[in-house]
Design a protein around this motif. Structure first.
Motif, PDB file in Angstrom:
ATOM      1  N   ALA A 174       0.794  -1.227   0.000  1.00 13.08           N
ATOM      2  CA  ALA A 174       0.000   0.000   0.000  1.00 13.08           C
ATOM      3  C   ALA A 174       0.824   1.274   0.000  1.00 13.08           C
ATOM      4  CB  ALA A 174      -0.945  -0.004   1.193  1.00 13.08           C
ATOM      5  N   GLY A 175       2.139   1.178  -0.208  1.00 13.47           N
ATOM      6  CA  GLY A 175       2.908   2.402  -0.398  1.00 13.47           C
ATOM      7  C   GLY A 175       4.093   2.628   0.505  1.00 13.47           C
ATOM      8  N   PHE A 176       4.238   1.842   1.586  1.00 11.38           N
ATOM      9  CA  PHE A 176       5.433   1.968   2.414  1.00 11.38           C
ATOM     10  C   PHE A 176       6.635   1.456   1.623  1.00 11.38           C
ATOM     11  CE2 PHE A 176       2.533   3.051   5.535  1.00 11.38           C
ATOM     12  CZ  PHE A 176       3.111   3.261   6.786  1.00 11.38           C
ATOM     13  N   GLY A 177       7.804   2.035   1.886  1.00  8.87           N
ATOM     14  CA  GLY A 177       8.975   1.682   1.095  1.00  8.87           C
ATOM     15  C   GLY A 177       9.915   0.691   1.729  1.00  8.87           C
ATOM     16  N   ALA A 178       9.768   0.448   3.035  1.00 10.87           N
ATOM     17  CA  ALA A 178      10.706  -0.439   3.729  1.00 10.87           C
ATOM     18  C   ALA A 178      10.065  -0.921   5.020  1.00 10.87           C
ATOM     19  CB  ALA A 178      12.011   0.289   4.032  1.00 10.87           C
ATOM     20  N   THR A 179      10.684  -1.930   5.625  1.00 10.33           N
ATOM     21  CA  THR A 179      10.240  -2.468   6.908  1.00 10.33           C
ATOM     22  C   THR A 179      11.440  -2.738   7.786  1.00 10.33           C
ATOM     23  OG1 THR A 179       9.061  -4.287   8.010  1.00 10.33           O
ATOM     24  CG2 THR A 179      10.265  -4.844   6.012  1.00 10.33           C
ATOM     25  N   SER A 180      11.209  -2.727   9.086  1.00  7.53           N
ATOM     26  CA  SER A 180      12.264  -3.109  10.028  1.00  7.53           C
ATOM     27  C   SER A 180      12.330  -4.616  10.217  1.00  7.53           C
ATOM     28  CB  SER A 180      12.007  -2.442  11.389  1.00  7.53           C
ATOM     29  OG  SER A 180      10.789  -2.915  11.957  1.00  7.53           O
ATOM     30  N   ASN A 181      11.333  -5.353   9.693  1.00  6.80           N
ATOM     31  CA  ASN A 181      11.200  -6.781   9.965  1.00  6.80           C
ATOM     32  C   ASN A 181      12.009  -7.611   8.978  1.00  6.80           C
ATOM     33  OD1 ASN A 181       9.827  -9.549   9.756  1.00  6.80           O
ATOM     34  ND2 ASN A 181       8.874  -8.682  11.583  1.00  6.80           N
ATOM     35  N   LEU A 182      13.003  -8.308   9.466  1.00  2.38           N
ATOM     36  CA  LEU A 182      13.898  -9.065   8.591  1.00  2.38           C
ATOM     37  C   LEU A 182      13.215 -10.265   7.951  1.00  2.38           C
ATOM     38  CD1 LEU A 182      17.218  -8.956  10.652  1.00  2.38           C
ATOM     39  CD2 LEU A 182      16.642  -7.671   8.594  1.00  2.38           C
ATOM     40  N   GLU A 183      12.295 -10.913   8.653  1.00  2.41           N
ATOM     41  CA  GLU A 183      11.597 -12.049   8.055  1.00  2.41           C
ATOM     42  C   GLU A 183      10.739 -11.594   6.875  1.00  2.41           C
ATOM     43  OE1 GLU A 183      10.545 -15.763   7.065  1.00  2.41           O
ATOM     44  OE2 GLU A 183      12.092 -15.188   8.515  1.00  2.41           O
ATOM     45  N   ALA A 184      10.150 -10.419   7.002  1.00  6.39           N
ATOM     46  CA  ALA A 184       9.388  -9.883   5.878  1.00  6.39           C
ATOM     47  C   ALA A 184      10.299  -9.615   4.691  1.00  6.39           C
ATOM     48  CB  ALA A 184       8.664  -8.602   6.298  1.00  6.39           C
ATOM     49  N   GLY A 185      11.512  -9.170   4.979  1.00 10.74           N
ATOM     50  CA  GLY A 185      12.472  -8.970   3.908  1.00 10.74           C
ATOM     51  C   GLY A 185      12.846 -10.269   3.230  1.00 10.74           C
ATOM     52  N   ARG A 186      13.080 -11.307   4.028  1.00  9.96           N
ATOM     53  CA  ARG A 186      13.476 -12.596   3.469  1.00  9.96           C
ATOM     54  C   ARG A 186      12.324 -13.253   2.715  1.00  9.96           C
ATOM     55  NH1 ARG A 186      15.144 -17.994   6.871  1.00  9.96           N
ATOM     56  NH2 ARG A 186      12.986 -17.784   7.584  1.00  9.96           N
ATOM     57  N   GLU A 187      11.135 -13.235   3.320  1.00  7.98           N
ATOM     58  CA  GLU A 187      10.016 -13.983   2.780  1.00  7.98           C
ATOM     59  C   GLU A 187       9.363 -13.306   1.583  1.00  7.98           C
ATOM     60  OE1 GLU A 187       6.056 -16.140   4.713  1.00  7.98           O
ATOM     61  OE2 GLU A 187       7.646 -15.366   5.998  1.00  7.98           O
ATOM     62  N   TRP A 188       9.326 -11.962   1.601  1.00  4.40           N
ATOM     63  CA  TRP A 188       8.552 -11.242   0.588  1.00  4.40           C
ATOM     64  C   TRP A 188       9.371 -10.265  -0.236  1.00  4.40           C
ATOM     65  CZ3 TRP A 188       4.424 -13.951   0.121  1.00  4.40           C
ATOM     66  CH2 TRP A 188       3.824 -14.539   1.236  1.00  4.40           C
ATOM     67  N   GLY A 189      10.677 -10.192  -0.007  1.00  2.00           N
ATOM     68  CA  GLY A 189      11.511  -9.318  -0.815  1.00  2.00           C
ATOM     69  C   GLY A 189      11.340  -7.838  -0.531  1.00  2.00           C
ATOM     70  N   ILE A 190      10.909  -7.492   0.673  1.00  2.00           N
ATOM     71  CA  ILE A 190      10.698  -6.088   1.040  1.00  2.00           C
ATOM     72  C   ILE A 190      12.018  -5.485   1.523  1.00  2.00           C
ATOM     73  CG2 ILE A 190       9.397  -4.525   2.534  1.00  2.00           C
ATOM     74  CD1 ILE A 190       7.301  -6.767   2.778  1.00  2.00           C
ATOM     75  N   PRO A 191      12.394  -4.285   1.063  1.00  2.00           N
ATOM     76  CA  PRO A 191      13.612  -3.643   1.580  1.00  2.00           C
ATOM     77  C   PRO A 191      13.530  -3.474   3.097  1.00  2.00           C
ATOM     78  CG  PRO A 191      12.803  -2.484  -0.363  1.00  2.00           C
ATOM     79  CD  PRO A 191      11.738  -3.476   0.016  1.00  2.00           C
ATOM     80  N   THR A 192      14.629  -3.726   3.779  1.00  2.00           N
ATOM     81  CA  THR A 192      14.662  -3.571   5.234  1.00  2.00           C
ATOM     82  C   THR A 192      15.531  -2.385   5.631  1.00  2.00           C
ATOM     83  OG1 THR A 192      16.521  -5.107   5.473  1.00  2.00           O
ATOM     84  CG2 THR A 192      14.303  -6.040   5.593  1.00  2.00           C
TER      85      THR A 192
END
Length: 440
Positions: A174-192
């Motif tokens: 929905a528009g956020f550019g990054a997350t602090s959550n490392l599992e989300a980065g690993r599982e879904w390819g989201i920049p951390t």
């Protein structure tokens, strides 16, 4: 494989058992997931969670452990256990793409199969889409309020561990550019992203020592948290230690519009004109909107985004809307209660676009299967439904990191269709009407 089959309510299986007993289990049926209203007076909703649901459906199997539990706790009879032993959803699933906007009555997900096949998916489908869509809707409002300024999701510690991963994904769509959550980065390819908390400063004997150590580890482009003690002193120390090329400072307390202006002025006076200011501290869409005129470069949002900014569910329901009768003819079915009435029948949905702006949602309703409109019947409309699963086979393009990235792109594109009134944060009616029409 970890089975997802027991992520369901008991009554799904007791209905299945009764249907197997009375002979209605094999009736072809159409279930629909939709929302009667938008939670919290929101002007639009954002669909999220479909890619996660498809992945979870791959493991929706009743293995030995699951069957043993059902038998030991007398949940269903022997005939039902025999049916579930070989269970695999072999029907079809269509619906709105992830990232798509939805409105009251939008047929977000359509599940077609036998009654027995489809009824057991209700709880899992609602668990996933209610949570993820609530987060995505809140995140979209925050993204609109932030404008071109980047947003980072930082709410893992305010959610259950797996919900945190799902929330990070929904916010990214929905528009956020990054997350602090490392599992989300690993599982879904989201920049951390992430640097340091107040405990890092408190660990050291002085704030200067903490800053020097962080810069030695992460480089001058890092962001220093300057409000552990006195903010003005913290900013002065940060620039003295890092120099005017410091990447950024973070503010996590105080009257943020005022503090941000003071810090910007101080940074400029010190020659750090390129040093960015990131603000955190219990932000939601309303707080972000109040900072629109402040010299802020980025936002970090925690609690509000992972809890749907006060509305942690999208209030979606999963209802039987059509079935074959004993004579083989299709019939639309629906609840008729005053406050929970819905529209029976299989549906096709189109968004009417005039000069690039959405003006209405048209939902075509049919009892049967051969009469539904196609895109050719709505030249001014955009067809809203795609096929996720056909005869039990999942379209993998909607799953994983690639599916998540595609959902994000789709959302940012279709959000441009919203009328201006949809961008306001105040409670109001849906931005566009949902119009139900009967198929010819």
């Amino acid at each position: 494989m970890t089975s997802t089959a027991l992520l369901t309510d008991r009554y799904e299986l007791t209905m299945l058992a009764a249907a197997l007993r009375d002979g209605t289990a094999a009736r072809p049926s159409v279930f629909e997931l939709f929302s009667r209203r938008l939670s919290g007076g929101r002007r639009f909703g954002v669909v999220a969670g479909t890619g996660r649901l498809l992945t979870l459906l791959r493991d929706f199997r009743f293995g030995d452990d699951e069957l043993r539990f059902l038998r030991d706790h007398d949940v269903v009879d022997a005939a039902s256990l025999a049916y579930l032993e070989d269970y695999r959803f072999t029907g079809s699933i269509r619906g709105y793409r992830e990232g798509e906007l939805y409105f009251p009555g939008s047929p977000i997900l359509t599940v077609e199969g036998t009654f027995a096949d489809a009824v057991v998916l209700e709880t899992l489908a609602l668990s996933v889409l209610n949570h993820d869509s609530a987060v995505a809707t809140a995140a979209a409002r925050m993204s609109i309020a932030a404008g071109e300024r980047p947003l980072a999701e930082m709410g893992s510690r305010r959610a259950a561990e797996r919900s945190a991963v799902a929330a990070a994904r929904a916010a990214y769509i929905a528009g956020f550019g990054a997350t602090s959550n490392l599992e989300a980065g690993r599982e879904w390819g989201i920049p951390t992203m992430g640097t340091a908390a107040h405990s890092w400063t408190l660990l050291h004997d002085t704030e200067e020592e903490a800053f020097r150590s962080q810069i030695a580890s992460l480089g001058v482009d890092t962001t220093l948290l300057v409000d552990t003690y006195d903010i003005r002193t913290g900013v002065e120390t940060a620039i003295r230690v890092a120099g005017t090329e410091l990447g950024g400072v973070r503010l996590d307390s105080g009257d943020l519009p005022i503090v941000a202006a003071e810090v910007r002025a101080q940074l400029d006076e010190l020659g750090a004109i390129g040093t960015r200011i990131t603000v955190t501290s219990d932000l939601d869409e309303y707080a972000i909107a109040t900072l629109a005129a402040a010299p802020v470069d980025a936002y970090g949002v925690g609690t509000s985004v992972v809890t749907g900014s006060g509305y942690p569910t999208a209030s979606m329901v999963y209802k039987l809307v059509a079935r074959q009768g004993s004579d083989g003819a299709w019939v639309g079915v629906a609840k008729a209660s005053t406050d929970k009435a819905s529209h029976g029948g299989r549906k096709a949905a189109f968004r009417t676009i005039v000069d690039g702006v959405a003006t209405s949602e048209t939902v075509v309703v049919s009892d049967g299967f051969e009469q539904l409109d196609t895109a050719a019947d709505h030249p001014d409309g955009r067809a809203l439904q795609v096929t996720f699963m056909e005869a039990g086979d999942i379209d993998a393009s909607y799953e994983g990191a690639a599916g998540t990235a595609s959902a994000r792109e789709h959302h940012l594109r279709v959000r441009e269709e919203l009328p201006v009134r949809a961008l306001a944060l105040s409670k109001s009616d849906p931005a566009i009407p949902t119009v139900f029409v009967d198929a010819d």
